[in-house]
Design a protein around this motif. Structure first.
Motif, short mmCIF file in Angstrom:
data_model
loop_
_atom_site.label_atom_id
_atom_site.label_comp_id
_atom_site.label_asym_id
_atom_site.label_seq_id
_atom_site.Cartn_x
_atom_site.Cartn_y
_atom_site.Cartn_z
N THR A 341 0.82 -1.21 0.00
CA THR A 341 0.00 0.00 0.00
C THR A 341 0.86 1.26 0.00
O THR A 341 0.59 2.22 -0.72
N THR A 342 1.92 1.23 0.82
CA THR A 342 2.82 2.38 0.93
C THR A 342 4.22 1.95 0.54
O THR A 342 4.78 1.02 1.12
N ILE A 343 4.79 2.62 -0.45
CA ILE A 343 6.16 2.34 -0.91
C ILE A 343 7.07 3.40 -0.31
O ILE A 343 7.14 4.53 -0.81
N ASP A 344 7.74 3.07 0.79
CA ASP A 344 8.64 4.01 1.43
C ASP A 344 9.87 3.28 1.93
O ASP A 344 10.08 2.11 1.60
N GLU A 345 10.68 3.94 2.76
CA GLU A 345 11.93 3.32 3.22
C GLU A 345 11.66 2.09 4.08
O GLU A 345 12.40 1.11 4.02
N THR A 346 10.60 2.13 4.89
CA THR A 346 10.25 0.95 5.70
C THR A 346 9.92 -0.24 4.81
O THR A 346 10.32 -1.37 5.08
N PHE A 347 9.19 0.04 3.73
CA PHE A 347 8.87 -1.03 2.76
C PHE A 347 10.15 -1.59 2.17
O PHE A 347 10.31 -2.80 2.03
N TYR A 348 11.11 -0.71 1.80
CA TYR A 348 12.38 -1.18 1.23
C TYR A 348 13.11 -2.09 2.21
O TYR A 348 13.68 -3.11 1.82
#
Length: 402
Positions: A341-348
């Motif tokens: 849902t959210t592509i951010d640094e945590t996702f990376y």
């Protein structure tokens, strides 16, 4: 049905009900599974230790860490004693390096396990065995404050000892071995060490059973646990690891909950038997003949070729790239179980940790996907580049780093 058949059915049902009654009322065997989970009250859970830590360490602040050390220690301001206890612990290279940096800043890491790869610090272990079943295991501390008392353990376990240590920076804290009927030592080795690293310390211990419910509730062994925990620095927060545990920390499915209760389990079994009897006696009477139908032909390959030719002729590289990105996100959701849902640094970070790719490679891939989203048209070279990056990402998951 004739009379004899009815008698057979009644006898069969009585036998089934009798068996179910005996199974539901018999005493359940002790579960010796080595879970080391803090919410498990089985012998090899750590429920007692987790709830009695304030007794062993009255002045220490205790925090439960339910995420990987790699994520938790990203914040370089974290301090304390990071405590790990499990049957086996396998840190990744990047994660163990982060633990080393944590210790180097002046913190402690306590690891009690039978299986761990710590070649990075010049430590190696082996299994200590005995050929005589009459021999018993012993544990002894080198600290004179413990009056040289030896402890034993009355259950079979994997007895690991250190075969290689860094003698310049390591202090031996305890040993283990076997004694025969004449109280003579037949084999022994080091099983508890303190390793100085930077401003802090690593504590390596190879007998995690000492922290289980079975050990602590036995008054003969409880002091053994207290002696080991006395090495914990009471001025630092105590970081209890809840991530690396063999046992599950909670109910994973409705079926797991259903079968975990004796009464619900047998109710479920009886319902299945009832359905079986219904199928046998009712289904046989009312079952209609099933007409034979010719199965549909598999047109998947032909459809795929048609769609591929259409995109190739139209040179619609942008639309094809968007499809590949959508399939990539679906792959991450289904294979790595990570929400997109959210592509951010945590996702990376989570994708890198679960896929085996580096953080930089994952970030580079999704940054390039963002560039494609922002363009109205892309070239053939950009489409080929995207395809190569996605294939490299998937191959790393399947075959390891290349």
């Amino acid at each position: 049905m004739d009379k004899s058949f009815k008698i057979y059915v009644v006898v069969f049902l009585l036998l089934i009900l009798g068996y179910l009654y005996l199974e539901s009322t018999k005493k359940q065997p002790i579960n010796w599974f080595p879970s080391y989970a803090e919410n498990h009250k089985i012998p090899y859970g750590t429920y007692v230790l987790r709830n009695e830590l304030k007794t062993f360490l009255p002045n220490v602040t205790i925090d439960e860490i339910k995420i990987p050390p790699y994520i938790y220690l990203e914040d370089s301001t974290r301090t304390g004693t990071y405590f790990f206890a499990d049957e086996a612990i396998n840190f990744g290279d990047a994660e163990f390096f982060r633990l080393m940096e944590f210790v180097k800043r002046g913190n402690d890491v306590f690891i009690s396990t039978h299986g761990i790869q710590i070649d990075t610090l010049n430590f190696k272990t082996k299994r200590l065995v005995t050929g005589n079943l009459d021999e018993k295991v012993f544990f002894k501390f080198y600290n004179k404050a413990f009056k040289s008392k030896e402890f034993t353990f009355n259950r079979a376990f994997i007895n690991q000892v250190f075969t290689k240590i860094d003698t310049l920076n390591t202090t031996v804290l305890g040993i283990t071995g076997y004694v025969n009927a004449n109280n003579e030592r037949t084999n022994e080795g080091v099983n508890f060490v303190k390793f100085n690293y930077g401003k802090g310390n690593f504590y390596f211990h190879t007998f995690p059973e000492v922290f289980t419910n079975y050990n602590i509730l036995n008054t003969e062994y409880e002091q053994h646990t207290a002696n080991i925990l006395s090495y914990v620095d009471s001025t630092k927060p105590f970081l209890w690891d809840s991530y690396y545990k063999t046992g599950k920390s909670g109910i994973s499915s409705p079926m797991h909950y259903l079968l975990s209760s004796k009464y619900l389990k047998w109710a479920y079994y009886m319902a299945l038997i009832g359905v079986l009897f219904f199928v046998i006696f009712e289904g046989k009477r009312k079952q209609r003949s099933i007409p034979i139908r010719t199965p549909l032909k598999n047109q998947t390959l032909a459809f795929t070729r048609t769609i591929a030719n259409m995109y190739y002729e139209q040179q619609d590289h942008k639309n094809l790239a968007e499809f590949k990105i959508s399939y990539l996100l679906e792959f991450i959701r289904t294979k790595l179980h990570i929400p997109t849902t959210t592509i951010d640094e945590t996702f990376y970070k989570y994708v890198a940790l679960r896929s085996g790719n580096t953080f930089e490679d994952v970030e580079k891939l999704f940054k390039f996907c963002d560039e494609i989203h922002l363009k109205n048209q892309i070239s053939m070279d950009e489409l080929i580049k995207l395809n190569k990056m996605i294939e490299k990402f998937k191959n790393t998951i399947q075959y390891g780093r290349k």
